[in-house]
Design an enzyme around this catalytic site. Structure first.
Site, PDB file in Angstrom:
ATOM      1  N   LYS A 227       3.163   0.904 -19.536  1.00 44.68           N
ATOM      2  CA  LYS A 227       2.616   0.007 -18.516  1.00 44.68           C
ATOM      3  C   LYS A 227       3.384  -1.321 -18.518  1.00 44.68           C
ATOM      4  O   LYS A 227       3.724  -1.859 -17.469  1.00 44.68           O
ATOM      5  CB  LYS A 227       1.112  -0.208 -18.763  1.00 44.68           C
ATOM      6  CG  LYS A 227       0.296   1.044 -18.470  1.00 44.68           C
ATOM      7  CD  LYS A 227      -1.140   1.010 -18.983  1.00 44.68           C
ATOM      8  CE  LYS A 227      -1.773   2.397 -18.820  1.00 44.68           C
ATOM      9  NZ  LYS A 227      -3.138   2.513 -19.333  1.00 44.68           N
TER      10      LYS A 227
ATOM     11  N   GLN B 181      -7.472  -0.771 -22.717  1.00 42.82           N
ATOM     12  CA  GLN B 181      -7.067   0.616 -22.995  1.00 42.82           C
ATOM     13  C   GLN B 181      -8.163   1.336 -23.782  1.00 42.82           C
ATOM     14  O   GLN B 181      -8.623   0.851 -24.814  1.00 42.82           O
ATOM     15  CB  GLN B 181      -5.746   0.596 -23.788  1.00 42.82           C
ATOM     16  CG  GLN B 181      -5.121   1.957 -24.004  1.00 42.82           C
ATOM     17  CD  GLN B 181      -4.592   2.585 -22.720  1.00 42.82           C
ATOM     18  OE1 GLN B 181      -3.988   1.932 -21.881  1.00 42.82           O
ATOM     19  NE2 GLN B 181      -4.842   3.871 -22.560  1.00 42.82           N
TER      20      GLN B 181
ATOM     21  N   ASP C 181      -8.152  -0.218 -13.230  1.00 44.26           N
ATOM     22  CA  ASP C 181      -8.385   1.153 -13.698  1.00 44.26           C
ATOM     23  C   ASP C 181      -9.454   1.841 -12.849  1.00 44.26           C
ATOM     24  O   ASP C 181      -9.601   3.054 -12.906  1.00 44.26           O
ATOM     25  CB  ASP C 181      -8.868   1.144 -15.161  1.00 44.26           C
ATOM     26  CG  ASP C 181      -7.755   1.466 -16.146  1.00 44.26           C
ATOM     27  OD1 ASP C 181      -6.729   2.026 -15.718  1.00 44.26           O
ATOM     28  OD2 ASP C 181      -7.929   1.167 -17.346  1.00 44.26           O
TER      29      ASP C 181
END
Ligand code: NDP
Length: 282
Positions: A50, A94, A117
């Site tokens: 990322k 995450q 997300d």
């Protein structure tokens, strides 16, 4: 029949190049903050990818690498700081998190307008209600792009999703429904998985079990999207048995080089959208 391989790496690269071009014309730099707790090797790899994608496209990026032992309140304080930071348009924590941290609390703490997300219930609710926030869940949206890249029309097709997680299976089913597929969502209690999958014009496998979906389960000519990432003898492999399935399928994604790069590309796209057109539901 031997299936055509859907080149997720190339399609993702095209999306990144398009974003790079767009960002070069902007007066503001889209900013992504990623929070990583602990040292899970797979999570470290995803976070590094990322960060690399942000650098390549020209986004501002911050990665907060925190020790496994960090307390929940400290993590919440960092999220609040990033929620307030005007340089940051996209913010993600995450997953998975260590056991002593309540994952739901963390998901709820992220400002929905920065939730690239698409995990916050405001955003998943918007998805299920058909509200257009501009932000779509990364992996499922990547799957839809891969299906569309084949030229096969989705409308009226029978789609089977295997796996019902909040991250992949459920939102993937919802996106297929929005694209006018007739959708079946399978899981570990599905009575006859083979019979369900065999009816599918489109299969999305998101289970986490190497080779669960075999060629004899695939309807001839079907589009097969393999989300699974499993390590078998040190090698990355999908949920679909590629060799047998590609004998029956019309189109199939490889692992690696299929869904994985698309997840990152869609995250970058969401960051751009959050920067240009923040959806502020609160
Ligand atoms: P979860 O473990 O959260 O969910 C797995 C799902 O599979 C569950 O719904 C479970 O059913 C179902 N399942 C388990 N066994 C069977 C079975 N024998 N038959 C049918 N269904 C079954 O996984 P995720 O959704 O988070 O991830 C799935 C896979 O996708 C993993 O390999 C993960 O690494 C990968 N992944 C890849 C990404 C990428 O970018 N390439 C992104 C995200 C995930 P039940 O609900 O009944 O337990």
């Amino acid at each position: 029949m031997t299936a055509q391989i859907i080149d997720g790496k190339k399609i993702a690269q095209n999306i990144r190049e398009q974003l790079k071009l767009e960002v070069s014309k902007l007066s503001v730099k889209p900013g992504l903050a990623v929070v990583l707790v602990g040292s899970d090797p797979a999570s470290q790899t995803y976070v590094n990818s990322k960060e690399k994608a942000c650098q390549e496209i020209g986004f501002y990026s911050e990665v907060h690498r925190l020790p496994e032992t960090i307390g929940e309140s400290e993590l919440l304080a960092l999220i609040e700081k990033l929620n307030q930071d005007p340089k940051i348009h996209g913010l993600l924590v995450q997953l998975p998190l260590p056991k002593h941290i309540n994952e739901e609390k963390i998901i709820l703490a992220v400002n929905p307008a920065k939730d690239v997300d698409c995990f916050h219930p405001v955003n998943t609710g918007a998805l299920f209600s058909g509200f257009d926030t501009g932000i779509l869940p990364c992996t499922p949206a990547g799957c839809i792009e891969l299906i569309k890249s084949t030229g096969v029309a989705l409308s009226g097709k029978k789609a089977v999703v295997v796996g019902r997680s909040n991250i992949v299976g459920k939102p993937a089913a919802m996106l297929l429904l929005q694209n006018n597929c007739t959708v079946t969502l399978c899981h570990s209690r599905t009575a006859d998985l083979s019979a369900e999958v065999r009816q599918a014009d489109i299969v999305i496998a998101a289970v986490g079990k190497a080779g669960l979906i075999t060629g004899d389960m695939i309807k001839p000519g079907a589009v097969v999207i393999d989300v699974g990432t499993n390590r078998v003898n040190g090698k990355l492999t999908g949920d679909v048995d590629f060799v047998s399935a590609s004998q029956a399928a019309g189109f199939i994604t490889p692992v690696p080089g299929g869904v994985g790069p698309m997840t990152i590309a869609m995250l970058m796209k969401n960051t751009m959208i959050a920067c240009l057109n923040p959806f502020n539901p609160l």
